[in-house]
Design a protein around this motif. Structure first.
Motif, PDB file in Angstrom:
ATOM      1  N   ASP A   1       1.123  -0.978  -0.099  1.00  0.00           N
ATOM      2  CA  ASP A   1       0.502  -0.388   0.168  1.00  0.00           C
ATOM      3  C   ASP A   1       0.616   1.353  -0.036  1.00  0.00           C
TER       4      ASP A   1
ATOM      5  N   GLU B   1      -7.983  -4.121   4.433  1.00  0.00           N
ATOM      6  CA  GLU B   1      -8.484  -3.522   5.758  1.00  0.00           C
ATOM      7  C   GLU B   1      -9.376  -5.429   6.417  1.00  0.00           C
ATOM      8  N   SER B   2      -9.951  -5.856   5.331  1.00  0.00           N
ATOM      9  CA  SER B   2     -11.284  -6.921   5.654  1.00  0.00           C
ATOM     10  C   SER B   2     -11.502  -7.562   5.339  1.00  0.00           C
TER      11      SER B   2
ATOM     12  N   HIS C   1      -6.130   3.526  -2.724  1.00  0.00           N
ATOM     13  CA  HIS C   1      -6.885   3.332  -2.190  1.00  0.00           C
ATOM     14  C   HIS C   1      -8.712   4.358  -3.062  1.00  0.00           C
ATOM     15  N   SER C   2      -9.430   3.622  -3.359  1.00  0.00           N
ATOM     16  CA  SER C   2     -10.676   3.781  -4.191  1.00  0.00           C
ATOM     17  C   SER C   2     -11.348   4.717  -3.483  1.00  0.00           C
TER      18      SER C   2
ATOM     19  N   ASP D   1     -10.972  -5.971  -0.403  1.00  0.00           N
ATOM     20  CA  ASP D   1     -11.127  -4.656   0.614  1.00  0.00           C
ATOM     21  C   ASP D   1      -9.385  -5.205   1.845  1.00  0.00           C
TER      22      ASP D   1
ATOM     23  N   TYR E   1     -15.041   3.392  -3.054  1.00  0.00           N
ATOM     24  CA  TYR E   1     -14.712   2.175  -1.608  1.00  0.00           C
ATOM     25  C   TYR E   1     -14.527   3.015  -0.581  1.00  0.00           C
ATOM     26  N   GLY E   2     -15.220   4.494  -0.864  1.00  0.00           N
ATOM     27  CA  GLY E   2     -14.988   5.312   1.217  1.00  0.00           C
ATOM     28  C   GLY E   2     -13.246   5.173   0.868  1.00  0.00           C
TER      29      GLY E   2
ATOM     30  N   ASN F   1       0.507   4.498   2.571  1.00  0.00           N
ATOM     31  CA  ASN F   1       0.813   4.295   4.238  1.00  0.00           C
ATOM     32  C   ASN F   1       1.796   3.258   4.806  1.00  0.00           C
TER      33      ASN F   1
ATOM     34  N   ARG G   1     -11.197   3.516   0.463  1.00  0.00           N
ATOM     35  CA  ARG G   1     -10.317   2.408   1.555  1.00  0.00           C
ATOM     36  C   ARG G   1      -9.579   1.200   0.261  1.00  0.00           C
ATOM     37  N   PRO G   2      -8.193   1.127   0.668  1.00  0.00           N
ATOM     38  CA  PRO G   2      -7.073   0.240  -0.040  1.00  0.00           C
ATOM     39  C   PRO G   2      -7.676  -0.788  -0.648  1.00  0.00           C
ATOM     40  N   VAL G   3      -7.191  -1.238  -1.894  1.00  0.00           N
ATOM     41  CA  VAL G   3      -8.290  -1.910  -2.141  1.00  0.00           C
ATOM     42  C   VAL G   3      -6.987  -2.870  -3.225  1.00  0.00           C
TER      43      VAL G   3
END
Length: 355
Positions: free
Chosen positions: A215, A302-303, A270-271, A300, A274-275, A218, A277-279
């Motif tokens: 990523d 993160e999840s 980070h799309s 996603d 999708y808010g 970050n 979020r890292p994809v």
């Protein structure tokens, strides 16, 4: 810094040929600059840098990588890749727009990075004897016509961690894991320079790890374990444990999807869709009830929740699902293309786009 690394590597080679390391053999100019203890401390600090054990350059007339490295394609084109991908369905028709035979033995391809139209980097495993843990990890480089440019053996003979997994390119390094070829084992996260194919160990992991994804925003590195059942997250801003100690992940995320075992993944950014979020985009196969199922998914990071999944049924000329091994993605002439290298030992690159 690169010149310093090369210098210290050369000094270490000289030291190995000497019976002792003392000030008696040091030139006077060196004695004025550094004593033997400090020199040995410097050498010890770079001892964890794994050498390219064997580099075969097949095309000395061309460079291994472009002199100016390009930006990472998937993340720089991520929003458009996502926009086109979510318009697909399981009934989507795919058109074969390219087929390139890669020259020579490709071993067992695990990851692929398309650096440009004319450079493909492939991580591959030469699995000599899995039962005894004998094999080698390779980084192969091909041009756009499939000509073999270079083959670097990036593990030493007898190394337990010789299984190199899926790879990701961040504009500076290719990220990979080197693991024992069995689940619940160990691995090393490494970054590899595209121009020299020099691997640099980053940290030790107490589990088998396959695909690695960086990523860029970050500093997080996500790695997937055997079968991609769990993802582990590391961060480059935090100092890893000193080898041979292993570093604890900052997070471990259970994969809630059992549809596809991800083999190779690419960071898409980070799309906004999708808010922010890292994809990542991942491909792979699963063997269920004597049936092999292939697919590609937006995930996603993160999840590990799949955001959008598409099954793929295309097979190679040898009857292998195209999603079995490496995958990369790019926008070419405004259209999303997927790049697959499914076959082992004798590989052909298959390039598809939605019809």
């Amino acid at each position: 810094m690169d010149r310093l690394t090369l210098l210290t590597d050369r000094i270490r080679e000289v030291l190995a040929t000497l019976p002792t390391a003392s000030e008696q053999w040091m030139p006077e100019a060196w004695k004025e600059m550094v004593n033997a203890t400090a020199l040995l401390a410097l050498l010890s600090s770079v001892a964890t840098v794994a050498p390219v054990v064997n580099m075969a350059v097949h095309r000395p007339d061309v460079s291994i990588a472009p002199s100016v490295l390009p930006p990472p394609g998937p993340s720089s084109q991520g929003e458009e890749i996502i926009r086109q991908f979510v318009n697909l369905s399981r009934s989507a028709e795919w058109r074969l727009v390219g087929k390139v035979k890669f020259e020579g033995d490709t071993f067992e391809p695990e990851g692929i990075v398309r650096l440009s139209d004319d450079r493909y980097f492939v991580s591959a495993v030469d699995d000599i004897n899995r039962a005894s843990g004998e094999g080698f990890a390779h980084m192969l480089v091909f041009d756009g016509k499939g000509s073999r440019i270079a083959d670097a053996t990036i593990t030493e003979a007898g190394a337990a961690e010789y299984h190199v997994g899926g790879i990701d390119y961040d504009g500076t390094f290719i990220w990979a894991t080197l693991a024992q070829y069995r689940p619940d084992s160990t691995a090393t996260l490494a970054r590899i320079r595209p121009d020299t194919l020099q691997p640099e160990p980053v940290l030790c992991i107490e589990d088998h790890m396959g695909a690695a994804v960086h990523d860029l925003s970050n500093g997080n590195i996500l790695t997937l374990n055997w079968g991609s059942r769990r993802a582990s997250v590391w961060n480059l801003s935090y100092k890893p444990a000193v080898p041979p100690a292993c570093t604890a992940p900052r997070a471990v995320i259970k994969n809630p999807s059992h549809y596809t075992d991800y083999q190779d993944c690419k960071f898409l950014g980070h799309s906004q869709r999708y808010g922010f979020r890292p994809v990542m985009l991942c491909s792979g196969i699963t063997n269920l009830y004597s049936t092999s199922i292939g697919g590609v998914a937006l995930v996603d990071m993160e999840s590990m929740i799949p955001l959008y999944e598409v099954p793929l049924t295309m097979v190679s000329d040898r009857g292998v699902l195209v999603t079995k091994n490496p995958m990369d993605v790019a926008i070419v002439d405004g259209r999303m293309r997927l790049f697959f290298l499914p076959d082992e030992r004798n590989s052909t690159l298959y390039v598809y786009e939605p019809a």
